[in-house]
Each structure stands twice: as C-alpha cells, then as structure tokens.
Scaffold this motif. Structure first.
Motif, PDB file in Angstrom:
ATOM      1  N   GLU B  19      26.421  -6.081 -17.765  1.00  0.00           N
ATOM      2  CA  GLU B  19      27.753  -5.543 -17.518  1.00  0.00           C
ATOM      3  C   GLU B  19      28.720  -6.155 -18.513  1.00  0.00           C
ATOM      4  O   GLU B  19      28.738  -7.368 -18.706  1.00  0.00           O
ATOM      5  CB  GLU B  19      28.221  -5.884 -16.108  1.00  0.00           C
ATOM      6  N   ASP B  47      19.198   2.146 -19.794  1.00  0.00           N
ATOM      7  CA  ASP B  47      19.860   3.349 -19.296  1.00  0.00           C
ATOM      8  C   ASP B  47      21.298   2.976 -18.926  1.00  0.00           C
ATOM      9  O   ASP B  47      21.570   1.840 -18.526  1.00  0.00           O
ATOM     10  CB  ASP B  47      19.116   3.887 -18.068  1.00  0.00           C
ATOM     11  N   VAL B  49      24.058   3.024 -16.422  1.00  0.00           N
ATOM     12  CA  VAL B  49      24.287   3.257 -14.995  1.00  0.00           C
ATOM     13  C   VAL B  49      25.719   3.729 -14.773  1.00  0.00           C
ATOM     14  O   VAL B  49      25.974   4.643 -14.000  1.00  0.00           O
ATOM     15  CB  VAL B  49      24.032   1.964 -14.178  1.00  0.00           C
ATOM     16  N   PHE B  50      26.639   3.103 -15.477  1.00  0.00           N
ATOM     17  CA  PHE B  50      28.049   3.420 -15.261  1.00  0.00           C
ATOM     18  C   PHE B  50      28.823   3.196 -16.541  1.00  0.00           C
ATOM     19  O   PHE B  50      28.588   2.216 -17.252  1.00  0.00           O
ATOM     20  CB  PHE B  50      28.617   2.525 -14.152  1.00  0.00           C
ATOM     21  N   ARG B  59      34.432   0.030 -19.532  1.00  0.00           N
ATOM     22  CA  ARG B  59      33.631  -0.791 -18.615  1.00  0.00           C
ATOM     23  C   ARG B  59      32.257  -0.127 -18.570  1.00  0.00           C
ATOM     24  O   ARG B  59      32.146   1.084 -18.354  1.00  0.00           O
ATOM     25  CB  ARG B  59      34.281  -0.751 -17.233  1.00  0.00           C
ATOM     26  N   ARG B  61      27.895  -0.507 -17.577  1.00  0.00           N
ATOM     27  CA  ARG B  61      26.750  -1.216 -16.994  1.00  0.00           C
ATOM     28  C   ARG B  61      25.484  -0.563 -17.520  1.00  0.00           C
ATOM     29  O   ARG B  61      25.315   0.656 -17.430  1.00  0.00           O
ATOM     30  CB  ARG B  61      26.789  -1.170 -15.471  1.00  0.00           C
ATOM     31  N   ARG B  63      21.187  -0.746 -17.718  1.00  0.00           N
ATOM     32  CA  ARG B  63      20.064  -1.232 -16.906  1.00  0.00           C
ATOM     33  C   ARG B  63      18.727  -1.021 -17.586  1.00  0.00           C
ATOM     34  O   ARG B  63      18.497   0.012 -18.222  1.00  0.00           O
ATOM     35  CB  ARG B  63      20.040  -0.524 -15.548  1.00  0.00           C
TER      36      ARG B  63
END
Lengths: 610, 96
Positions: B19, B47, B49-50, B59, B61, B63
């Motif tokens: 993150e 990948d 995620v967000f 921002r 994230r 994974r």
C-alpha cells in the motif's frame, strides 16, 4: 489486597510533559492491591528523576515514555545515571509506553519493557512477581446462544392467519411428493446410523451406498469410486496430518472477545476459499480476532448436481465442496466455542446437507424456498419438496436455521422477500424447527431506485427489523453479509462500512450478524487473511465505541416499517388467494422477472408423487 | 540458520499487499506504476486491488498471492519459530 509482607514500594516516573495517564492507571491498580506508590511530576530532568529514585525506598521504578523524540538518548542517559548513582542494585528499572519496545528496553539495560497496548494487569503481575495470564473473559469463551427466548408469537392477527393458512397448504402439498434429494437424505441418514452400528464394511451399508449412488449424478457417483473430479484435488493424508499439527499448535493461543461483558449479537464470518485446509487457517485467525461463528460457503455448481461428492477435496475456485470428509476436517479445526453454520438453502442437496450438518456437528443451517428458487437457481417445486424434508431433519437434529432473503440482491423488493421468509418460517414452526429471520442489511437495487438510502443507511435497515418485530417474535440475524453492496475495494472504506452496519445491528439488539472481509468487493482473487483481520478489527472497535449506547434512526424508519408491514400483508393476501405457495413462486407473487427474480431450473421435473 | 525469519515468504498465509501513494496523472498511470512496482519488488502476479487518484497522485493497493487455496502451503510444514531449519534447493524450509 496483597499481604503486607508482599507489598511493594513503587515509584512511577512520567518522562513526558503531560502523558502520564498510563502510569496513573497502573498506580491506581497497584494501590488497590495494597502496594505503596509514589507518582513523580511529569517532565522532570533525568538527573532529578534519578535523584528522586535514589532518595525513595522504591523497589521498582516504573518509567513511562510516550513521545517518540530522543527516546534512546533520554533512556540511555537515565540508565547510565541510575547505574552511576548505584540505585540499580536496589531498584528494578522498568520502562513502558507508546514509544517503548521491549527489545529496545532490554538493549538499554532496563529490567523490563512494556510496549503499547500492554494491559495494566500485566505490569501489576510483573511487580508482584507473578506470571501474567490474560483475563479469562478474553480467552475462555462460551459458545453463544443466538436463539434467545422468542415465542414465535404472531402479533398481527391477519398476517398470522394468512401465514398459518399458506404454510399449512404448502406442507400438505409437499407431504404427498418426493424427490431424489429427499430419498438421498433419508438414505444418508440411515448410512450414518449403520456406520455407527455395523460399520462401513457391512453388507447393509454397502446396499445403502449402492442405493444412494443410483440417485446421484454420474460425476458425483464417480467420486465415490475415487475417480478424479474436475476442478478438484484430493487432500493428502500428510496435508491433513500437518493441518492437525497446525491446529494443535494454535490450541492455546488467546482469542479476542467482542462482547466486552455485555450482550451483543454474535459475529459470524463466511469462509469457503475452496480449500478446507485454508478454510481452517482462516477460521482460526477469525476466531482469534473475535469471530464467534463461521458460515460454510459451497460452490453453486456442486449444489446443482444430484448428490454430494466424496472425499477430502480441495477446489480451484470459490466455495468449499460439501463432502462428509471435508466437513469433518473443518469441524476438527474449530474451537469449541465457535458456532458453525453449514448452508443448505439452494440446490439439489438441501435435505442431505442438513443431515450431514446434523451428523457432523454443525450448530446451524440455512434454508429458504423462496430465495433458493428465485435467486439460487433451483426449481421452486423441487426446492419446496426438498426444503420441507430439510426442515424435518433440522428439527430432528435440533439445528436452528436462518431463512435468508438474498433475493433482494437480485432486485426483489424487501416486502416480497420478507413475505417468502415469513412463509418458510411459519412452515418451519409447524414442523417443530427453529427458524431465524435473516433480513439483509444492504444497499439493494430497490433502495438504489427508490431512494430509501439517499440520506443514510440507518433508517431502512432499521425499518426492516422494526417491521419484522411487529409481525413475529422471532430471532433476527441480519446478513449476509451486512452492508452488502456498500463495500468498495478500499479496505478502510470496506471495513468501516461493515463496522457501522455491525454497530447498527448491535444497536437494534438482534441476535447475530454475518460480516464480510475487507476484500468483499475485490474480485481479482481469493479473500486474504489480512482482509479478514481488517474487518474484525473494525467491527471490534465499532462495538467498543458504542458499547450499550444506541443509534437513533429518524422518524422515517417507523414510517417505512409500517409501509413494509402493509406491503407484506398485501403479498400474503395474494399468495393465499392463489391457493398454492409453489405456484405463487412460479407466477412471481414473491418476486417477478421484472424485479429480477427468475424461478430456477435445476431439478425441474424430478418431483414425483409419493 | 533459524526458521521462519530465514524464509519469511514461506510464513505468509496467502497474499502480500503493498500500500502506498504514488505521484501520477491518472488512475491508468497509477495502475501501470503499481504493476511495475509489484514486478520490481518481486511480488508474484501483481494485481491492483484498489486505486483512487485524487490530488497529486493515487492511493493504491497492489497484491500478489504467495499461496492460493489448494496450493501446498509452506507455512503448514510444521516449522516453528525456534526450530532449526535448512532451505532446500527448491526454497522450501524444512525442520532439521
């Protein structure tokens, strides 16, 4: 109170300008146990601190440090000066607080170090020379009861009369019909009985198994002959042994409690990674972080096949296969205080799944004819016959079950979903079973279109609970999971949304709730273990924040509750006038195609007269 | 050599998330940065995620799964924190 001879003299030293709350709490706890304490003023120079310690008769100096600047320099200087003054021979020097890590304290030569989050009791235990054991309330949990003392009394006279008539008709209709699912469930139950008595090698058991396999899909029957099953892999004996060791190693790990000593809804999480081994690992961490119940998710493709697969099987995709072996393996990984639900709400193995759940030790199951037909892909006639059998087995095994209303997610309005749920609950009561109402706490298509949640998520969810309570005195377990369709891929938003819905559920005094992980909206891979912790932690914080305080819905909640009751009444009148619960499902009285409800096809044409 | 910290990736139950906040012009650039970051840090099959771009960047994230359901989980091999161990050629940790 500590015996006089064992009372200690303790000096408490706040090194920061103002942060001495932790030391004050410790001082109070020590004083309550009879120890002599002296609290120095905050922010003294280290020279004065050492002088004060030297002049005291203290056996322990508890030094607190919260601020993170110059920690090493300050504490090293303090330790050096204490050494030089000769107080270390008499006084145990202990340091603690937000800026402290035990390993750093040890490196600096302190006798002990306590980091952030250390319970006051742990410091007291250190001073008293005891081994600290966390509070029993936090570590020794009991399996919660989620049924309460509900009478199932119907409070609305007309609705009660309608439900009674509709349920009676549906049960009478089902009583003269059977299906392969009904017959397999009965055979499976007998197989368990024979296995316990005569064993699996007995002729009687083999005959029963042959009869069972005659009623199964060929791919299912193949798994009973140890033939490979597409998308699955057998779990080896070695893997199972390692899982047993993993669980054994974790056996004495303390677990958190979300209850805080007050009555709260039991918190359930869903598992179903596809792999029973990974499921057990996730369950163990969820238990540790405060989950009180777990819900087994199985893959929908398996539910659409006649019969249950056999063996220890891991599955490549979402949903863990229901086999006797898989359920037993998962059961062996649960803590004793954890409630375990095995779902049987859709598909062709509903009745048999309840038998397995009952035999293998589940606490709860899940059954709903309306949702399983309209949103779960099962033919209404077939599911009605199988679900009645399932409810009989649930009553036999003493398994309460929730009556889920997830057809709301398809677009069915809440009042129609609730009408179906209340009919099934009424049928269950007539069969001696114990149903639990499961309204969705969700941002459903209905409210997206009609705007009930334009201002807040509280009122309409509260209205659902208020409406149901005005109709029947029954346990309520919002799900599944709460906050459905409010979650995003952002883990903070997701966990926060779940926590807020959980607080609403607690505020409404329901019996249980099912929560998501913070991966709820992420579709790129399996739910991660960290995502489970995120949400459990958020829910725990939320419940702690509100305690026994309540969330106040606006007056709209009452208005919408009244409206829901009236709309439910209208639906029940229509079903009653139709004269057939099953036909009412086919014909859209409990959800139309326009709503988004489609009667399923799995099992169509398989019901026959008894 | 001692156990889990000698082969830390084997102790990861399933996924590693990274993150951070990256300076970028839009979500698409943030995703490209994120995937490149995953590769740079050795995160397998990274990948997004967000991602949400606001202000000077996004921002994000990212994974990577080290263990997917159904794999052979290396954390399940019974290695304890204070066990002595060795790392095999395949990179698997085993108790001595």
């Amino acid at each position: 109170m500590t015996a006089a001879a064992q009372r200690k003299k303790v000096i408490l030293v706040p090194l920061d300008p103002v942060h001495d709350i932790g030391l004050k709490m410790i001082r109070r706890a020590l004083a309550e146990r009879g120890h002599h304490t002296e609290l120095l003023p905050p922010d003294l120079p280290v020279e004065e601190v050492v002088q004060a310690i030297a002049q005291s008769e203290a056996e322990y100096a508890l030094i607190g440090r919260t601020l993170g600047y110059e920690v090493s320099e300050t504490l090293t200087r303090l330790a050096d000066l204490a050494d030089a003054a000769g107080v270390r021979e008499r006084v145990k020097m202990v340091v603690g607080g937000m800026a402290i890590r035990p390993e750093i304290a040890a490196e600096m030569g302190f006798d002990a170090g306590f980091g952030p989050g250390t319970p006051v009791e742990e410091v007291v235990a250190y001073v008293e020379g005891r081994t600290y054991r966390p509070d029993d309330a936090e570590t020794v949990k009991q399996k919660p009861s989620i049924m309460g003392n509900h009478s199932y009394e119907l409070k609305e006279a007309e609705i009660g009369t309608l439900l009674d008539a509709i349920a009676s008709e549906a049960l009478e209709w089902a009583s003269v019909r059977t299906s392969p699912g009904v017959e397999r469930a009965r055979i499976r139950k007998e197989m368990f009985e024979v296995e316990r008595g005569e064993g699996q090698d007995s002729q009687r058991y083999r005959h029963l198994r042959d009869a069972y396999l005659m009623l199964c899909d060929p791919t299912v029957a193949a798994s009973h002959r140890n033939e490979p099953v597409l998308k699955t892999r057998p779990i080896s004996e070695d893997e199972r042994e390692r899982l047993r060791a993993f669980v054994e190693d974790d056996h004495s790990t303390p677990v958190k409690s979300m209850r805080g000593g007050v009555a709260r809804p039991a918190v359930f999480v869903q598992y179903g990674t596809g792999c029973p081994t990974m499921d057990v690992a996730h369950i163990r961490l969820c238990e540790a972080w405060g989950a009180e119940g777990v819900v087994h998710f199985d893959p929908s493709w398996a539910a659409r096949k006649e019969g249950l697969l056999e063996g220890y099987l891991t599955h490549e995709e979402d949903g863990t296969l229901i086999t006797p072996q898989n359920l037993s393996l998962i059961r062996s990984g649960l803590r004793n205080h954890t409630l375990w639900q095995v779902r049987a709400h859709r598909g062709l193995n509903t009745a048999e799944t309840v038998v397995l759940a009952g035999e293998i030790g589940a606490d709860l199951t899940k059954i709903n004819i309306a949702y399983g037909s309209l949103g779960g892909g099962t033919d209404p006639e077939r599911l009605a016959v199988d679900a009645v059998e399932a409810m009989r087995h649930a009553a036999h095994y003493g398994l309460p079950f929730d009556v889920v209303t997830n057809e709301e997610l398809c677009g069915v309005p809440a009042h129609k979903a609730f009408a179906g749920m209340l009919i099934v609950a009424s049928m269950a009561k007539k069969l001696g079973a114990r149903p639990i109402l499961q309204p969705l706490f969700c941002y459903s298509p209905q409210v997206m279109i009609e705007g009930q949640m334009k201002d807040n998520y509280v009122d309409f969810n509260a209205a659902k609970v208020l409406a149901l309570r005005s109709i029947i005195d029954a346990p309520i377990w919002p799900g599944a999971p709460i906050g459905f369709l409010t979650h995003s891929e952002d883990r903070v938003q997701s966990a926060t949304s779940t926590a807020l819905h959980a607080c609403l559920a607690a505020s409404l005094g329901v019996e249980a709730m099912t929560i998501a992980s913070s991966d709820e909206a992420y579709s790129g891979g399996p739910i991660s273990s960290a995502a489970r912790v995120d949400t459990l932690r958020a829910v725990g914080e939320g419940l702690r924040f509100f305690g026994q305080a309540r969330i106040s819905p606006t007056e709209r909640a009452e208005v919408w509750a009244d409206r829901l009751v009236e709309d439910i009444r209208e639906v029940l009148r229509a079903v009653y006038e139709r004269g057939s619960f099953v036909l009412a499902i086919y014909e859209g009285l409990l959800g139309t195609r326009e709503d988004g409800a489609y009667p399923g096809r799995a099992g169509r044409g398989t019901v026959r007269p008894v | 050599m001692c156990a889990r910290w000698a082969a830390p990736l084997e102790a990861v139950m399933d996924a590693i998330d990274i993150e951070t906040f990256v300076v970028c012009d839009d979500d698409e650039e943030a995703k490209k940065i994120g995937l490149a970051l995953a590769q740079h840090m050795g995160l397998p099959e990274g990948d997004i995620v967000f991602v949400e771009k606001l202000g000077p960047g996004a921002r994000i994230r990212i994974r990577g799964y080290l263990h997917r359901p159904g794999d052979s989980y290396r954390w399940l091999r019974g290695v304890k924190a204070d066990d002595c161990c060795s790392t095999t050629e395949e990179g698997n940790t085993r108790t001595a």
